[in-house]
Design an enzyme around this catalytic site. Structure first.
Site, PDB file in Angstrom:
ATOM      1  CE1 TYR A  79      -8.969  -1.555   8.916  1.00 59.67           C
ATOM      2  CE2 TYR A  79      -8.464  -1.142  11.219  1.00 59.67           C
ATOM      3  CZ  TYR A  79      -8.140  -1.025   9.889  1.00 59.67           C
ATOM      4  OH  TYR A  79      -6.981  -0.399   9.518  1.00 59.67           O
ATOM      5  N   GLY A 100       1.565   5.582   3.416  1.00 62.42           N
ATOM      6  CA  GLY A 100       2.519   4.684   2.775  1.00 62.42           C
ATOM      7  C   GLY A 100       3.328   5.386   1.712  1.00 62.42           C
ATOM      8  CB  SER A 142      -7.403   0.477  14.377  1.00 60.18           C
ATOM      9  OG  SER A 142      -8.251  -0.594  14.733  1.00 60.18           O
ATOM     10  N   GLY A 173      -1.536   7.796   0.525  1.00 63.74           N
ATOM     11  CA  GLY A 173      -1.598   8.107   1.951  1.00 63.74           C
ATOM     12  C   GLY A 173      -0.261   8.106   2.658  1.00 63.74           C
ATOM     13  CG  ASN A 200      -0.543   2.737  -4.548  1.00 64.30           C
ATOM     14  OD1 ASN A 200      -1.149   2.756  -3.467  1.00 64.30           O
ATOM     15  ND2 ASN A 200      -0.989   2.068  -5.598  1.00 64.30           N
ATOM     16  N   GLY A 231       0.813  -1.218   0.000  1.00 69.22           N
ATOM     17  CA  GLY A 231       0.000   0.000   0.000  1.00 69.22           C
ATOM     18  C   GLY A 231       0.839   1.257   0.000  1.00 69.22           C
TER      19      GLY A 231
END
Length: 337
Positions: free
Chosen positions: A218, A67, A191, A65, A63, A61
């Site tokens: 999640y 990251g 989280s 935010g 690419n 990930g």
């Protein structure tokens, strides 16, 4: 006459009191607003001149935010950065941007679909055969999704837990062998929803419906990730491999509008407006965790933004480790390899 004087004095008293209350309220609002803007919506900036020349970083990930920002930062420090994501076209564009801005040409984009175990296997094989080292495995990608995968497993569990489990184990021999000459770090993003849930195997095979369903699922996937890395830390005793988990808090990301369900997006936007940060401020403690060697002592540890926190007891329940391991091997097909 006396009554009028008294009435006038009383009116003046209440007027003064009203203005005093307004001034106090305004002062409180100003202090709260200042704190909200500078310590909730923003935050400290991590500064370090550490270089990573010769180090290889794999970031899923990478690419968008946080990251993407982390990939850029680490490339500027001289690291070889491998961006792994489903959208290869987008990753190649980000790769080109990073090379242009950092001047570091050791940036690579690779494709992996974390909803597809065959894709994870193909990726891991290609990475293992083409990359000499793996110094940092950053399991950064995570999604809040509704629906089920072709495996009959909830999409959130597949993306946020099972594919991480599979990828980490497929690359584990490489990391263990390498650790004899150079240390390895594994950092998984989760989280703090893990604190409020528990799960059993039946949770993995049902859809996350309802307004809060995806967020609860999640958290359940996060808890599985916690137990996996706790167990992994125990098994890595004697190797210079450090596995840790990191919660960035509420962060605005491009993935929020791309992958989240409609209901999840609405709730996330409210939470992020009240308590969230932009990706730039959100990745600062992430960067610290990657670069600060003094934090390696917290093997299997949890970093809640900037702070190292002790696990809640239900998260480190050893009796849950082996059943989860058996289920994970079964679901990912590792038990047959």
């Amino acid at each position: 006459m006396r009554f009028n004087v008294f009435k006038f004095a009383l009116k003046g008293y209440f007027m003064q009191k009203m203005w005093f209350n307004l001034l106090v309220s305004a002062a409180i609002a100003a202090v709260v607003g200042y704190y909200w803007l500078n310590y909730v919506k923003k935050g400290p900036i991590y500064e370090s001149d550490k270089k990573l020349n010769g180090k290889t970083v794999l970031i899923t990930g990478g690419n968008c935010g946080m990251g993407r920002l982390l990939a850029m930062d680490l490339a500027k420090r001289g690291a070889r950065v491998v961006i792994a994501s489903r959208n290869l076209e987008k990753s190649n564009k980000v790769k080109d941007e990073i090379i242009k801005e950092s001047g570091n040409r050791e940036v690579r984009a690779m494709q992996v679909d974390l909803e597809d175990f065959d894709s994870v296997r193909k990726f891991a094989k290609e990475f293992d055969e083409s990359e000499k080292y793996l110094d940092y495995l950053l399991n950064n990608a995570g999604m809040v999704l509704e629906g089920m995968t072709k495996y009959g497993i909830n999409r959130i569990f597949v993306v946020n837990y099972f594919s991480r489990f599979l990828l980490t184990n497929l690359l584990l021999d490489k990391m263990k062998k390498q650790s004899a000459e150079r240390p390895v770090r594994i950092i998984n993003l989760i989280s703090d929803m893990y604190k409020y849930v528990d799960f059993d195997e039946s949770d993995m095979t049902r859809d996350s419906s309802g307004f809060m369903g995806p967020f609860i699922m999640y958290g359940k996937a996060d808890l599985a990730d916690v137990r996996f890395l706790q167990n992994l830390t125990r098994k890595l005793k004697g190797y210079d491999v450090t596995a840790q988990l990191f919660n960035p808090g509420y962060i605005m990301s491009e993935g929020l509008s791309t992958y989240y369900s409609f209901r999840a997006r609405m709730l996330s936007h409210v939470l992020i407006f009240l308590m969230g940060q932009d990706a730039y401020h959100g990745y600062q403690p992430y960067l610290k965790l990657v670069l600060d060697d003094s934090l390696v002592k917290h093997k299997g540890g949890f970093f809640n933004t900037w702070t190292h926190e002790e696990w809640l007891p239900h998260a480190t329940k050893e009796s849950a480790w082996e059943p989860l391991m058996r289920k994970s091997l079964e679901v990912t097909g590792l038990s047959s390899t």
